[in-house]
Design a protein around this motif. Structure first.
Motif, PDB file in Angstrom:
ATOM      1  N   TRP A 140       0.797  -1.154   0.126  1.00 57.22           N
ATOM      2  CA  TRP A 140      -0.041  -0.103  -0.008  1.00 57.22           C
ATOM      3  C   TRP A 140       1.080   1.393   0.085  1.00 57.22           C
ATOM      4  N   GLN A 141       1.059   1.733  -1.206  1.00 61.54           N
ATOM      5  CA  GLN A 141       1.939   2.824  -1.234  1.00 61.54           C
ATOM      6  C   GLN A 141       1.665   3.433  -2.526  1.00 61.54           C
ATOM      7  N   GLY A 170      -6.027   8.173   0.720  1.00 60.91           N
ATOM      8  CA  GLY A 170      -6.533   7.495   2.070  1.00 60.91           C
ATOM      9  C   GLY A 170      -6.841   6.028   1.942  1.00 60.91           C
ATOM     10  N   CYS A 171      -6.894   5.393   3.181  1.00 60.42           N
ATOM     11  CA  CYS A 171      -7.201   3.909   3.226  1.00 60.42           C
ATOM     12  C   CYS A 171      -8.094   3.709   4.504  1.00 60.42           C
ATOM     13  N   PHE A 172      -9.361   3.293   4.512  1.00 61.05           N
ATOM     14  CA  PHE A 172     -10.173   3.200   5.644  1.00 61.05           C
ATOM     15  C   PHE A 172     -10.051   1.773   6.130  1.00 61.05           C
ATOM     16  N   GLU A 173      -8.948   1.238   5.546  1.00 57.00           N
ATOM     17  CA  GLU A 173      -8.496  -0.185   6.400  1.00 57.00           C
ATOM     18  C   GLU A 173      -7.049   0.318   7.375  1.00 57.00           C
ATOM     19  N   ARG A 233       2.907  -3.610  -8.102  1.00 52.07           N
ATOM     20  CA  ARG A 233       1.812  -3.618  -7.165  1.00 52.07           C
ATOM     21  C   ARG A 233       1.259  -5.170  -7.394  1.00 52.07           C
ATOM     22  N   HIS A 234       0.420  -5.438  -6.539  1.00 45.37           N
ATOM     23  CA  HIS A 234      -0.528  -6.674  -6.511  1.00 45.37           C
ATOM     24  C   HIS A 234      -2.005  -6.347  -6.817  1.00 45.37           C
ATOM     25  N   LEU A 235      -2.282  -7.387  -7.558  1.00 46.63           N
ATOM     26  CA  LEU A 235      -3.633  -7.158  -8.042  1.00 46.63           C
ATOM     27  C   LEU A 235      -4.259  -8.313  -7.519  1.00 46.63           C
ATOM     28  N   ASN A 236      -5.557  -7.820  -6.793  1.00 46.02           N
ATOM     29  CA  ASN A 236      -6.268  -8.748  -6.037  1.00 46.02           C
ATOM     30  C   ASN A 236      -7.608  -9.105  -6.874  1.00 46.02           C
ATOM     31  N   ASP A 237      -8.276 -10.369  -6.641  1.00 48.45           N
ATOM     32  CA  ASP A 237      -9.527 -10.419  -7.056  1.00 48.45           C
ATOM     33  C   ASP A 237     -10.761  -9.455  -6.532  1.00 48.45           C
TER      34      ASP A 237
END
Length: 330
Positions: A140-141, A170-173, A233-237
């Motif tokens: 997460w950058q 921002g990230c709400f996690e 980066r990583h790409l999620n489902d």
């Protein structure tokens, strides 16, 4: 621009959790909260009209936790955006000085509150690092590019030369944000439902103060996801619902850019193409299907309606705290 000086005790933090039909994950998160020393002074759980045993999990946790747990059950599923809007509003009403916002599919690592507290004297919007389900650093950058209206990944080790990475997204996690800054921005925009609400909230915060990502691991994701490593980066489902809102919410993001004088018609159109391309790659390379393509088309059509809505207004700033609550004034 530098963060305002704020000195807050390590435990003066309100945890705001949004959940929907994931009682098992919520139970694990609340268990991790119970083990924290120091921990939050209160917990606000927003239940997005869950139909599983979420209410039982909340009641059981409330009976064993040593701090108040405030149960906010919404009559309908308002999505993550609506859930965080309701949770933030309730936390402010309870007198929160700092709000730690997170989804339900993480656990908090020991020492996390103290790790973040050391930054609250300098910054007003702080993100700690996360581990993925396997215990590896979760990527997460990013930085938000107003010209395109999207966030882009930043390559390399952003903490190589300093323990703080300045960003504008921002990230709400795991966003930790001061109540005073929340009042200046307004509540999270519930119109997003899911996808992009935290991105734009971080950008709005960055227009008022520094938004930072710090080199302290504070959360671990527990929900497994399919993903591929693209190098930068990583790409999620994902899901078709999420795909729809990733395109539809381009309309709201464009309106925010318009409201702040940062909208470029050409750049935003390119950003929309890049967003659609990323979702297509996600479908093909991660999920190995194409059935989600119609969701992208429907989302794009909906975004055009929002973008051309002449009555659209940004979320308003909130009233400042009463004088007796201003000991942590930004």
């Amino acid at each position: 621009m530098t963060g305002a000086e704020i000195s807050v005790p390590a435990t003066e933090l309100t945890l705001v959790i949004t959940t929907f039909n994931r009682s098992g994950y919520l139970r694990g998160l609340l268990d991790s909260v119970a083990a924290l020393t120091p921990g939050p002074v209160r917990i606000v759980v927003v239940d997005n009209a869950s139909t599983d045993d979420t209410q039982d999990v909340i009641s059981a946790a409330a009976s064993r936790l040593s701090v108040p747990l405030i149960n906010v059950r919404l009559p309908v599923n308002a999505g993550g955006a609506g859930g965080f809007a309701a949770g933030v509003e309730r936390a402010l009403a309870e007198g929160a000085s700092w709000l730690w916002l997170m989804d339900d599919d993480v656990v908090i690592l020991p020492g996390a509150v103290a790790a973040l507290a050391k930054w609250t004297g300098t910054y007003q919007c702080i993100h700690g690092r996360r581990l993925d389900e396997a215990g590896q650093p979760f990527f997460w950058q990013h930085r938000f590019l107003p010209f395109l209206g999207i966030h882009i990944p930043i390559r390399g080790n952003v903490f190589r030369d300093a323990p703080v990475f300045s960003t504008n997204v921002g990230c709400f996690e795991g966003m930790l944000i001061s109540a005073d800054l929340v009042r200046r921005i307004g509540l999270p925009d519930e119109r997003y439902f899911i996808n992009g609400d935290d991105e734009i909230y971080g950008w709005l915060a960055s227009r008022l103060t520094d938004v930072v990502y710090v080199n302290d691991f504070v959360l671990q994701k527990v929900r497994p996801q399919k993903q591929i490593d693209l190098g930068i980066r990583h790409l999620n489902d994902s899901s078709d619902l999420s795909r729809f809102y990733s395109m539809r919410n381009r309309g709201h993001t464009g309106q925010y850019l318009l409201a702040h004088g940062r909208y470029s018609r050409t750049g935003f159109a390119l950003g929309t193409l890049l967003t659609a391309g990323k979702e297509l790659l996600r479908l093909l390379a991660v999920e190995h299907r194409i059935a989600g393509v119609p969701s992208l088309w429907r989302g794009w059509r909906a975004s055009r309606t929002i973008l051309h809505d002449g009555t659209w207004q940004p979320m308003p700033a909130l009233a400042p705290a009463p004088p007796h609550d201003r000991k942590h004034q930004v």
